[in-house]
Design an enzyme around this catalytic site. Structure first.
Site, PDB file in Angstrom:
ATOM      1  N   ASP A  98       0.846  -1.188   0.000  1.00  0.00           N
ATOM      2  CA  ASP A  98       0.000   0.000   0.000  1.00  0.00           C
ATOM      3  C   ASP A  98       0.885   1.243   0.000  1.00  0.00           C
ATOM      4  O   ASP A  98       1.860   1.305   0.745  1.00  0.00           O
ATOM      5  CB  ASP A  98      -0.876  -0.014   1.270  1.00  0.00           C
ATOM      6  N   ASP A 200      -3.410   4.494  -2.285  1.00  0.00           N
ATOM      7  CA  ASP A 200      -4.545   4.923  -1.478  1.00  0.00           C
ATOM      8  C   ASP A 200      -5.143   6.213  -2.036  1.00  0.00           C
ATOM      9  O   ASP A 200      -4.420   7.119  -2.445  1.00  0.00           O
ATOM     10  CB  ASP A 200      -4.033   5.153  -0.043  1.00  0.00           C
ATOM     11  N   GLU A 264      -6.784   3.235  -5.858  1.00  0.00           N
ATOM     12  CA  GLU A 264      -8.100   3.293  -5.218  1.00  0.00           C
ATOM     13  C   GLU A 264      -8.836   4.526  -5.738  1.00  0.00           C
ATOM     14  O   GLU A 264      -8.426   5.661  -5.472  1.00  0.00           O
ATOM     15  CB  GLU A 264      -7.976   3.386  -3.695  1.00  0.00           C
ATOM     16  N   HIS A 329     -11.358  -3.798   2.841  1.00  0.00           N
ATOM     17  CA  HIS A 329     -11.425  -3.500   4.264  1.00  0.00           C
ATOM     18  C   HIS A 329     -12.293  -2.288   4.592  1.00  0.00           C
ATOM     19  O   HIS A 329     -12.382  -1.899   5.751  1.00  0.00           O
ATOM     20  CB  HIS A 329     -10.000  -3.289   4.782  1.00  0.00           C
TER      21      HIS A 329
HETATM   22  C1  GLC Z   1      -8.580   4.575   1.955  1.00  0.00           C
HETATM   23  C2  GLC Z   1      -8.422   3.323   2.766  1.00  0.00           C
HETATM   24  C3  GLC Z   1      -9.153   3.504   4.055  1.00  0.00           C
HETATM   25  C4  GLC Z   1      -8.531   4.671   4.797  1.00  0.00           C
HETATM   26  C5  GLC Z   1      -8.539   5.921   3.924  1.00  0.00           C
HETATM   27  C6  GLC Z   1      -7.682   6.987   4.500  1.00  0.00           C
HETATM   28  O1  GLC Z   1      -9.897   4.809   1.600  1.00  0.00           O
HETATM   29  O2  GLC Z   1      -8.874   2.225   2.043  1.00  0.00           O
HETATM   30  O3  GLC Z   1      -9.122   2.352   4.843  1.00  0.00           O
HETATM   31  O4  GLC Z   1      -9.231   4.910   5.979  1.00  0.00           O
HETATM   32  O5  GLC Z   1      -8.037   5.659   2.652  1.00  0.00           O
HETATM   33  O6  GLC Z   1      -6.331   6.652   4.333  1.00  0.00           O
END
Ligand code: GLC
Ligand code: CA
Length: 532
Positions: A98, A200, A264, A329
């Site tokens: 990540d 992320d 993401e 998650h």
């Molecule tokens: C992404 C992650 C999540 C996290 C957020 C802030 O959406 O998947 O789990 O809380 O970023 O980093």
């Protein structure tokens, strides 16, 4: 052009806190993951994506990084990481880690320095603004985790931006020094040998340079989450983001061995697909396609799923690799959303669509959402909403999908020897790897067999998708006219006209053999046919 590994890789997501504890502190760790690589090899996955294991105050369980180039002691050491990487590669599995570039922890030395004074050399590494004339936040932007996206720093008299927790200040990606620093973080891990990054919140890296207020969302109603109040035209998917993604791509391309990134991105297709870049100026290898989650799980019908799949196929340029996701998650468990019978159909669909599927740990045994008692809730997003709502707001947030992996019918499901950080689901005595491993009709056996069929059937990995006519309630498609997937999304039997072929697999795991011209599908049954 030769196919790259990531063009059809099955990516398995591990949430390290919850996979396997090796040292008896109730929290999963790298050593624990190492000890389960044999399981993942047998399962047949091609790549592992690890959620963050970096040094962190754990306000957002590792998505608040205080040192990008080290391992948090909870998870182990850098040497443990190197061993995990080596063992993973020895088994022919790729390792993706990540990357959290949008924000750091407020304990990161960069932020500590930035907040030290207005003339700090790192002041501009984060996003600082003067208060509004009334002393309030500079504009109306809201955080994903509730409340304003701005927190006041009394010492220097300015607000800083955080799209998530106040303990997760947003970096200023318009600052070239920030870019250079994060690209060096990438190089640090690429040199160690990782195969790529899951990036992320890729679509949130940049905000409007003029800090304009976001317009009201006409569909928002009191009681809905705060961030839904506005339309995010100034805090999401800003044009400069694409430039950054291309630069990240260039960093990956400095290294040999087909390194990749998966981003993401929660966006509609027309905004998502540009993240691939162009063949001349490529961007993200796999911008996550979450539509099966965001539009599919809430309306789980053959017709809706066909629409989601075919709109995507139609809008993807020919050179771009499709990808599919059913869980992670941040999302409630697949089996809890659609039930166990349909979770089997969902798995068959995911692993027979073209491109790269991502699978969330535990879904292969049909893990369900944990029932987290209010006093055990850990998720900061839920706790913050609760605090802001000023009540016992019972939404357990994202804990339910983060419960410990269920390995055995014994104490704490074989995850740990002590009470784990989140309660083990009470269904573990029946629902666990050991029990399902011995059951020829279990969900685990189905997923493992699906991955064998996917590997061994010509066409399933690389042949193009083609729509196939089916009665209401059934979604069917061809892969290169050699394989047909027929999926019954209803609890009634269905009949489908098919060319002559041979059943390679049923989600019931109980029938094989020739089919002449009609395929009878039982309730909630999916079938893969090899055509003659
Ligand atoms: C992404 C992650 C999540 C996290 C957020 C802030 O959406 O998947 O789990 O809380 O970023 O980093
Ligand atoms: Ca541990």
């Amino acid at each position: 052009m030769a196919r790259k590994w990531w063009q059809d890789a099955v990516i398995y997501q591990i949430y390290p806190r919850s996979f396997q504890d090796s040292n008896g502190d109730g929290i999963g760790d790298l050593e624990g993951i190492c000890s389960r690589l044999g399981y993942l090899k047998d399962l047949g996955v091609d790549a592992i994506w690890l959620s963050p294991f970096y040094k962190s105050p754990m306000k957002d369980f590792g998505y608040d990084v205080s040192d990008y180039c080290s391992v948090d002691p909870i998870f182990g050491t850098l040497a443990d990481f190197d061993r995990l990487l080596e063992d993973t590669h020895k088994r022919g599995i790729k390792l993706i880690i990540d990357l959290v570039p949008n924000h750091t922890s407020d304990q990161h030395p960069w932020f500590v320095e930035s907040r030290a004074g207005r003339d700090s050399p790192k002041r501009d590494w984060y996003i600082w603004r003067d208060p509004a004339p009334d002393g309030g936040p500079p504009n109306n932007w809201m955080s994903f985790f509730g409340g304003p996206a701005w927190t006041f720093d009394a010492q220097t008299g300015q607000y800083y931006l955080h799209q998530f927790l106040p303990e997760q200040p947003d970096l200023n990606w318009r600052n070239p020094e920030v870019r250079a620093a994060m690209y060096d973080v990438m190089r640090f891990w690429l040199r160690r040998g990782v195969d790529g990054f899951r990036v992320d919140v890729m679509w949130l890296l940049v905000e409007d340079a003029l800090f304009r207020d976001e317009p009201e969302n006409p569909h928002w109603q009191p009681g809905m989450w705060d961030r839904g109040r506005h339309l995010h035209i100034y805090t999401e998917d800003q044009p400069e983001t694409h430039e950054i993604v291309r630069e990240m791509r260039q960093v990956l391309d400095e290294f040999d061995g087909d390194r990749m990134m998966v981003g993401e991105i929660y966006l509609p297709y027309e905004q998502l697909i540009p993240y691939y870049g162009t063949p001349e100026r490529p961007g993200c290898h796999l911008p996550f396609n979450f539509h099966l989650i965001t539009r599919g799980l809430s309306n789980w019908t053959a017709e809706n799923l066909r629409r989601i799949v075919e709109e995507y196929q139609a809008s993807l340029p020919a050179w771009a690799t499709p990808n599919w996701v059913l869980g992670n998650h941040d999302q409630h468990r697949l089996a809890s959303r659609i039930g166990h019978a349909q979770a089997r159909v969902a798995a068959m669909m995911l692993f027979t669509l073209p491109g790269s599927p991502t699978w969330y740990y535990g879904d292969e045994i049909g893990m369900v959402d944990g029932d987290i008692p209010p006093e055990k809730v850990q998720d900061p997003a839920a706790l913050r909403q609760r605090g802001l709502a000023g009540d016992q707001g019972l939404d357990p947030g994202r804990d339910p999908e983060r419960t410990p992996m269920q390995w055995t019918p014994f104490t704490y499901a074989g995850f740990s020897t002590v009470e784990p950080w989140l309660p083990v689901n009470p269904d573990y005595p029946e629902r666990n790897v050991e029990t399902q491993d011995a059951d020829p009709e279990s969900m685990l056996t189905l997923v493992r067999t699906l991955l064998v069929v996917r590997r061994e059937t010509p066409g399933l990995r690389e042949a193009p998708y083609e729509s196939y006519k089916a009665p209401k309630g059934v979604f069917a498609y061809l892969r290169g006219r050699v394989v047909l997937a027929a999926l019954n999304f209803t609890a009634e039997p269905k009949t489908l006209a098919v060319p002559p072929g041979e059943i390679l697999l049923s989600t019931y795991l109980d029938r094989y053999g020739a089919v002449e011209s009609t395929l009878e599908l039982r309730p909630n049954e999916g079938v893969i046919l090899r055509l003659q």
